[in-house]
Write a protein that holds these residues in place. Structure first.
Motif, short mmCIF file in Angstrom:
data_model
loop_
_atom_site.label_atom_id
_atom_site.label_comp_id
_atom_site.label_asym_id
_atom_site.label_seq_id
_atom_site.Cartn_x
_atom_site.Cartn_y
_atom_site.Cartn_z
N VAL A 140 12.72 -22.12 18.86
CA VAL A 140 14.09 -22.23 18.34
C VAL A 140 14.62 -20.94 17.71
N SER A 141 13.71 -20.08 17.23
CA SER A 141 14.20 -18.85 16.60
C SER A 141 14.40 -17.73 17.61
N HIS A 142 14.04 -17.96 18.85
CA HIS A 142 14.10 -16.88 19.84
C HIS A 142 15.04 -17.15 21.02
N ALA A 189 8.05 -14.51 24.88
CA ALA A 189 8.91 -14.31 23.71
C ALA A 189 8.06 -13.88 22.53
N SER A 190 8.47 -12.81 21.89
CA SER A 190 8.03 -12.41 20.55
C SER A 190 6.59 -11.93 20.36
N SER A 245 3.82 -10.24 16.04
CA SER A 245 4.88 -11.08 16.60
C SER A 245 6.21 -10.65 16.00
N LEU A 246 7.22 -10.55 16.83
CA LEU A 246 8.46 -9.87 16.48
C LEU A 246 9.58 -10.82 16.10
N ALA A 247 10.51 -10.29 15.33
CA ALA A 247 11.75 -11.02 15.04
C ALA A 247 12.89 -10.02 15.09
N PHE A 248 14.12 -10.52 14.93
CA PHE A 248 15.27 -9.64 15.16
C PHE A 248 15.48 -8.62 14.05
N TYR A 249 14.75 -8.73 12.94
CA TYR A 249 14.86 -7.69 11.92
C TYR A 249 13.83 -6.59 12.13
N ASN A 250 13.01 -6.71 13.14
CA ASN A 250 12.08 -5.62 13.48
C ASN A 250 12.81 -4.59 14.32
N ASN A 265 0.82 -1.21 0.00
CA ASN A 265 0.00 0.00 0.00
C ASN A 265 0.86 1.27 0.00
N GLY A 266 1.94 1.20 -0.73
CA GLY A 266 2.83 2.36 -0.86
C GLY A 266 3.72 2.60 0.36
N LYS A 267 3.62 1.74 1.35
CA LYS A 267 4.42 1.94 2.58
C LYS A 267 5.45 0.81 2.70
N PRO A 268 6.57 1.10 3.33
CA PRO A 268 7.54 0.02 3.53
C PRO A 268 6.94 -1.10 4.38
N LEU A 269 7.14 -2.31 3.93
CA LEU A 269 6.58 -3.46 4.64
C LEU A 269 7.17 -3.57 6.05
N ILE A 270 6.28 -3.72 7.02
CA ILE A 270 6.71 -4.04 8.39
C ILE A 270 6.15 -5.42 8.70
N TRP A 271 7.05 -6.37 8.86
CA TRP A 271 6.60 -7.76 9.02
C TRP A 271 6.49 -8.11 10.49
N PHE A 272 5.25 -8.11 10.97
CA PHE A 272 4.98 -8.47 12.36
C PHE A 272 4.15 -9.76 12.40
#
Ligand code: PMP
Length: 630
Positions: free
Chosen positions: A429-431, A556-557, A605-610, A244-251
């Protein structure tokens, strides 16, 4: 002047050239991927600009580029021995921080002292320009990048700002930020936030290999480079997408995670150079494919600290791993009256296979209750355990609430009554560090796609003797030792459970994802994410009408919530308009949501690239909604 150094013999030309290349590649452009320090060899004006900038930033006006420079591709081979599969990792990236990729520079001498810049946040120890929040008294105060300027910045073109941005990230990796700003602040040589320093390696042993005599200091500089989520973001191509014209924020990381370029490249490399079925042919590609597949198994083994590669079975994902245990071990080892214990927190994947088995075989399914915060009630759990308890299956982290369960303790308690334990590691495992020997569960499952790897691949860990005593789950090719019409002999684990042609390419991709996570450091990831979760929770709670669902002390996350006055879908859609992806719904965990009085939630839900900036955008959007409806 020597051919390889500047006039005071402090700067290695190859190094400088490499830095220039790293910088150029980090720019969001489609231009040549190798540049030379020699102006004659640069066929693009932007490349020349990069070189000029570096030289002037480094106060190297007197430096005369040597036209007979070594070819950078020879000096820094793209077939990195660190990654080991002949794919150049993406540049300006954490994936690229293996020893062979690091560039030493004698910063203290080459770059004057009065140009030093503190890139460390004294409060958190990681670099995040967004944490500049007003006055110094503020807990999140840090530095202001805008207070500083770069030598070429006055020109103000868009390339200038791209270059500035690229410099910031490349500098963070290579520790040369000091050269490019004018604030005379001090570089800190340590930061307390990260125990697991992504740049840590045996410095002394690397010095001779890199041909530097007096550059111990420069490695200290590198060691002080902070964990930088903005830099990590650059490793994930999809995070440059606009929605939608905005930078993707992956949550939506609890549903699936995005993939770093190194994973994408690794899978492409497999199909371009190695594709073959495994284990069954004498030809070269079969050997390459088999080696790569088995190397991935070895990586998983090391990642989980399993005792042997025979304990690592590739499956389709956590769901298939749980079904395998239910249908192989459960089918053959449970009988009428036996009890299966699961927790109230479970994902449907860890409920439905057990419920079906219980119904089919006359078993009793018992549920570990949780308190109103979504925490396991250990006393109640203890009461459920008895000699009829044959298996306890529970999650290490709840996908709907983020609760971290006291897994080690729960395993011990189950084993004290002779029960087997299956741990669902899909969300853990990812956290956090998951050490199967320390946890001592009998089995553990996880999915590749939730740890920055591909979909369609996952892992079942099981204790070797136990796996070898289990009946196959599926049967056919690959899993047999010998077949006659009279008798069939099965392989031992893991092949016994890998019938047919498996997902070879994605297993290898999962290996690359594990490499990526390992290079950053799972403890560093855990600590950063913990900070980010606390940051987001604090801001979310300040919004009137927000009800947080799942408020365990150890999380976590995940942030699950409802917003008064809005349906969850409305909130999800409003966030989507701003490019923010969150999940709304029951998250395949209906029992726990109902236990807490809701049918569905909104679940970022968060990850380390957020980043904190992502969180701020998300919070701002919710405040906007609140303005419309109270
Ligand atoms: N367990 C948990 C805790 C999960 O979060 C998930 C996925 N949401 C699963 C199991 C199932 O994973 P998959 O769909 O990848 O098999």
């Amino acid at each position: 002047m020597s051919t390889n150094t500047n006039n005071n013999s402090l700067y290695n030309v190859d190094d400088l050239q490499h830095i220039a290349n790293e910088l150029f590649k980090a720019l969001p452009n489609e231009f040549p991927k190798e540049i030379s320090l020699s102006p004659d060899h640069n066929d693009h004006p932007k490349a020349t600009k990069v070189v000029e900038t570096l030289l002037s930033a480094g106060n190297l006006e007197e430096f005369t580029p040597n036209t007979s420079l070594q070819n950078p591709t020879t000096a820094y081979p793209s077939h990195s021995p660190v990654s080991g599969f002949g794919v150049s990792p993406s540049v300006g990236s954490y994936a690229n921080t293996g020893v062979t990729d690091l560039l030493p520079t004698d910063l203290d001498t080459v770059f004057p002292n009065d140009k030093k810049f503190n890139i460390n946040n004294p409060n958190t120890g990681f670099s995040d320009v967004n944490l500049k929040r007003g006055n110094d008294s503020n807990a999140f105060s840090s530095f202001n990048l805008n207070d500083n300027y770069l030598p070429f910045q006055t020109q103000g073109s868009s390339f200038e700002s791209e270059l500035k941005e690229a410099l910031t990230s490349v500098n963070t990796v290579f520790g040369i930020q000091s050269a490019l700003v004018t604030n005379p602040t001090e570089i800190q040589s340590s930061y307390y936030f990260l125990e697991d320093n992504p740049f840590a390696f045996d410095k002394k042993s690397q010095l001779p290999a890199l041909g530097h005599k007096n550059s111990f200091h420069e490695f200290n500089q590198l060691e002080s480079a902070p964990f930088d989520a903005n830099l990590i973001k650059k490793d994930f191509p999809i995070l440059r997408e606009k929605v939608n014209g905005k930078p993707l924020i992956w949550f939506d990381n609890a549903a699936t995670t995005q993939k770093p370029k190194s994973v994408i490249d690794r899978i492409a490399y497999f199909y371009e150079h190695e594709n073959s079925n495994i284990h069954r042919a004498a030809h070269e590609l079969a050997a390459r494919a088999s080696d790569a597949y088995e190397a991935a198994r070895e990586k998983v083994k090391t990642f989980l600290n399993a005792g042997s590669i025979n304990e690592i079975v590739f499956v389709r994902g956590a769901t298939e791993g749980i079904n395998l245990i239910a249908q192989s071990w459960g089918e053959n080892n449970l009988s009428v009256g036996d009890e299966i214990v699961v927790s109230n927190l479970e994902h449907h994947a860890n409920i439905v296979p057990w419920k079906r088995l219980a119904d089919k075989k006359g078993l009793k399914l018992r549920i570990i209750p949780v308190d109103d915060d979504g925490q396991i009630l250990l006393d109640e759990y203890a009461k459920l355990l008895n000699s009829k308890t044959k298996i306890v299956a529970f999650t290490q982290v709840s996908n709907a609430l983020g609760t971290v369960t006291p897994a080690k303790k729960m395993v011990e308690m189950a084993q004290a009554v002779g029960a087997r334990v299956l741990l669902d590691g899909a969300q853990s495992v990812s956290h956090m560090k998951v050490d199967v020997q320390d946890l001592n569960a009998d089995w553990l499952v996880f999915s590749g796609h939730k740890i920055f790897g591909p979909t369609g691949i996952g892992v079942l860990y099981g204790k070797e003797d136990l796996l070898n005593g289990m009946q196959p789950y599926q049967s056919g090719g690959n899993m047999i030792q010998d077949v006659t019409f009279e008798e069939i002999k099965y392989h031992k684990a893991p092949n016994r459970f890998e019938a047919g042609t498996g997902n070879i390419a994605d297993a290898i991709g999962l290996g690359a994802a594990i490499d990526y996570v390992t290079k950053i450091g799972i403890n560093a990831i855990g600590q950063y994410e913990h900070f980010l979760l606390e940051y987001a929770t604090k801001l979310l709670k300040e919004i009137p009408g927000v009800r947080l669902i799942g408020t365990a002390a150890n999380k976590a996350s995940v942030l699950s919530f409802n917003l008064q006055g809005y349906s969850n879908d409305e909130v999800g859609q409003a966030l989507n308009k701003e490019g923010i992806a969150v999940r709304t719904g029951h998250h395949c965990a209906q029992p726990i949501l109902r236990r807490l009085g809701v049918e569905t939630t909104v679940r970022p839900s968060l990850a380390f690239y957020n980043t904190t900036q992502d969180v701020d955008k998300f919070i701002e959007t919710l405040w906007e909604l609140k303005k419309v409806r109270f």
